[in-house]
Structure formats: structure tokens, C-alpha cells
Motif scaffolding. Sequence first.
Motif, PDB file in Angstrom:
ATOM      1  N   ILE A   1     -11.312  -2.500  -1.298  1.00  0.00           N
ATOM      2  CA  ILE A   1     -10.687  -2.854  -2.275  1.00  0.00           C
ATOM      3  C   ILE A   1     -11.584  -3.409  -3.530  1.00  0.00           C
ATOM      4  CG2 ILE A   1      -9.951  -5.092  -1.571  1.00  0.00           C
ATOM      5  CD1 ILE A   1      -7.927  -2.511  -3.584  1.00  0.00           C
TER       6      ILE A   1
ATOM      7  N   CYS B   1      -7.698   9.854  -6.500  1.00  0.00           N
ATOM      8  CA  CYS B   1      -8.817   9.716  -5.779  1.00  0.00           C
ATOM      9  C   CYS B   1      -9.306  10.450  -4.885  1.00  0.00           C
ATOM     10  CB  CYS B   1      -8.867   8.020  -5.205  1.00  0.00           C
ATOM     11  SG  CYS B   1      -8.572   6.750  -6.624  1.00  0.00           S
TER      12      CYS B   1
ATOM     13  N   HIS C   1     -12.670  11.426  -2.520  1.00  0.00           N
ATOM     14  CA  HIS C   1     -12.837  10.445  -1.523  1.00  0.00           C
ATOM     15  C   HIS C   1     -11.973  10.908  -0.289  1.00  0.00           C
ATOM     16  CE1 HIS C   1     -15.148   7.130  -3.517  1.00  0.00           C
ATOM     17  NE2 HIS C   1     -14.262   7.624  -4.561  1.00  0.00           N
TER      18      HIS C   1
ATOM     19  N   ILE D   1     -13.366  -0.599  -5.383  1.00  0.00           N
ATOM     20  CA  ILE D   1     -12.238   0.169  -6.206  1.00  0.00           C
ATOM     21  C   ILE D   1     -12.105  -0.780  -7.574  1.00  0.00           C
ATOM     22  CG2 ILE D   1      -9.844   0.979  -6.127  1.00  0.00           C
ATOM     23  CD1 ILE D   1     -10.434   1.476  -3.089  1.00  0.00           C
TER      24      ILE D   1
ATOM     25  N   LYS E   1      -0.859   3.603  -2.512  1.00  0.00           N
ATOM     26  CA  LYS E   1      -1.106   5.022  -2.027  1.00  0.00           C
ATOM     27  C   LYS E   1      -0.852   6.172  -2.663  1.00  0.00           C
ATOM     28  CE  LYS E   1      -0.474   8.005   2.125  1.00  0.00           C
ATOM     29  NZ  LYS E   1       0.496   7.860   3.347  1.00  0.00           N
TER      30      LYS E   1
ATOM     31  N   GLN F   1      -9.139   2.387   5.076  1.00  0.00           N
ATOM     32  CA  GLN F   1     -10.416   2.542   4.164  1.00  0.00           C
ATOM     33  C   GLN F   1     -10.272   2.069   2.786  1.00  0.00           C
ATOM     34  OE1 GLN F   1     -10.069   6.664   4.898  1.00  0.00           O
ATOM     35  NE2 GLN F   1     -11.607   6.695   6.405  1.00  0.00           N
ATOM     36  N   VAL F   2      -9.049   2.148   2.368  1.00  0.00           N
ATOM     37  CA  VAL F   2      -8.668   1.673   1.085  1.00  0.00           C
ATOM     38  C   VAL F   2      -8.836   0.050   0.793  1.00  0.00           C
ATOM     39  CG1 VAL F   2      -7.040   1.391  -0.840  1.00  0.00           C
ATOM     40  CG2 VAL F   2      -7.470   3.435   0.000  1.00  0.00           C
TER      41      VAL F   2
ATOM     42  N   TRP G   1     -11.194   7.541   1.349  1.00  0.00           N
ATOM     43  CA  TRP G   1     -10.119   6.788   0.973  1.00  0.00           C
ATOM     44  C   TRP G   1      -8.690   7.177   1.509  1.00  0.00           C
ATOM     45  CZ3 TRP G   1     -12.004   5.032  -4.429  1.00  0.00           C
ATOM     46  CH2 TRP G   1     -13.222   4.365  -4.411  1.00  0.00           C
TER      47      TRP G   1
ATOM     48  N   TYR H   1       0.853  -1.018  -0.177  1.00  0.00           N
ATOM     49  CA  TYR H   1       0.096  -0.117  -0.021  1.00  0.00           C
ATOM     50  C   TYR H   1       0.940   1.164  -0.056  1.00  0.00           C
ATOM     51  CZ  TYR H   1      -3.203   3.822   1.307  1.00  0.00           C
ATOM     52  OH  TYR H   1      -3.857   4.967   1.396  1.00  0.00           O
TER      53      TYR H   1
ATOM     54  N   ILE I   1      -3.732   6.194  -5.363  1.00  0.00           N
ATOM     55  CA  ILE I   1      -4.936   6.852  -4.601  1.00  0.00           C
ATOM     56  C   ILE I   1      -4.800   8.109  -4.406  1.00  0.00           C
ATOM     57  CG2 ILE I   1      -6.447   6.512  -2.490  1.00  0.00           C
ATOM     58  CD1 ILE I   1      -6.810   4.312  -4.477  1.00  0.00           C
TER      59      ILE I   1
ATOM     60  N   TYR J   1      -5.049   3.477   4.899  1.00  0.00           N
ATOM     61  CA  TYR J   1      -4.931   2.313   4.360  1.00  0.00           C
ATOM     62  C   TYR J   1      -6.007   1.240   4.599  1.00  0.00           C
ATOM     63  CZ  TYR J   1      -3.491  -2.710   5.211  1.00  0.00           C
ATOM     64  OH  TYR J   1      -3.401  -4.007   5.009  1.00  0.00           O
TER      65      TYR J   1
END
Length: 116
Positions: free
Chosen positions: A74, A49, A53, A77, A42, A69-70, A64, A37, A45, A67
Motif C-alpha cells: 500500500i 492495475c 500487476h 501504491i 478492489k 498483496q495490495v 496485486w 478492500y 485495482i 487483498y
Amino acid sequence: MKKLMYIISSATVFIACESRTYEEISDKTPIAEVVTYNKDVKPIIEANCISCHSPGGPASFQPWTSYNQVKNNIDKIIDRINRPTGDPQKMPQGGSLSPSQISIITKWKADGLSEN
């Protein structure tokens, strides 16, 4: 001479119809190392994003920014970034991730969703 010019211009048009980006060509090589991540996901994102988000964004109801939250979103996403152009639920809205970015996110899930 006219015939030669016709051949050259025809060849130019034919060649110009094939448009491939560097990413399309380079994505044929699988990602060799484990995707994490912090190192790999990261930055994607954050660049694509977070403007929606995050608190204050149009999708702030589903942030998001961390970590967890993503990781917890997933599957959603991956579904949204793989939707076809024109689908109203395709993410990011008004754009698209590159094939290599999609591969990184997909491989992150396959590699076990490691944070570091």
C-alpha cells in the motif's frame, strides 16, 4: 452590434479557459464511511492495475491480485499514484487515477486496511 459580439466572444473564451470535471468538484466532500478492500479498493485495482500487476503482465514480478498483496504494497501504491504526471514511476502507466479513486485508496490505509 460588433461590440456586443466582441464582448460575448471574449466572455466565452474566458469562461472556456476554466475547465473542471465533475470529479474535481465533487472530491471536496470527504468520504464518510469506512473504506474496505472488497467494496471500494478492489474494483479500482482491478480496473487500473491488474493488466500489469498479474501473472503474464509486465509487472508480474509484483502481483496485486489479492487483498494481502495490495495491503503489503500500500505505501508503494500510494506513492506511485500520487506522483506528478510525467514521472516515469507514476502509476498507472500512461494514465492517472481520478482524485476520488486516490482518496479512496488513501482513506483505506487510514481506516486500517480492512478487507471487508
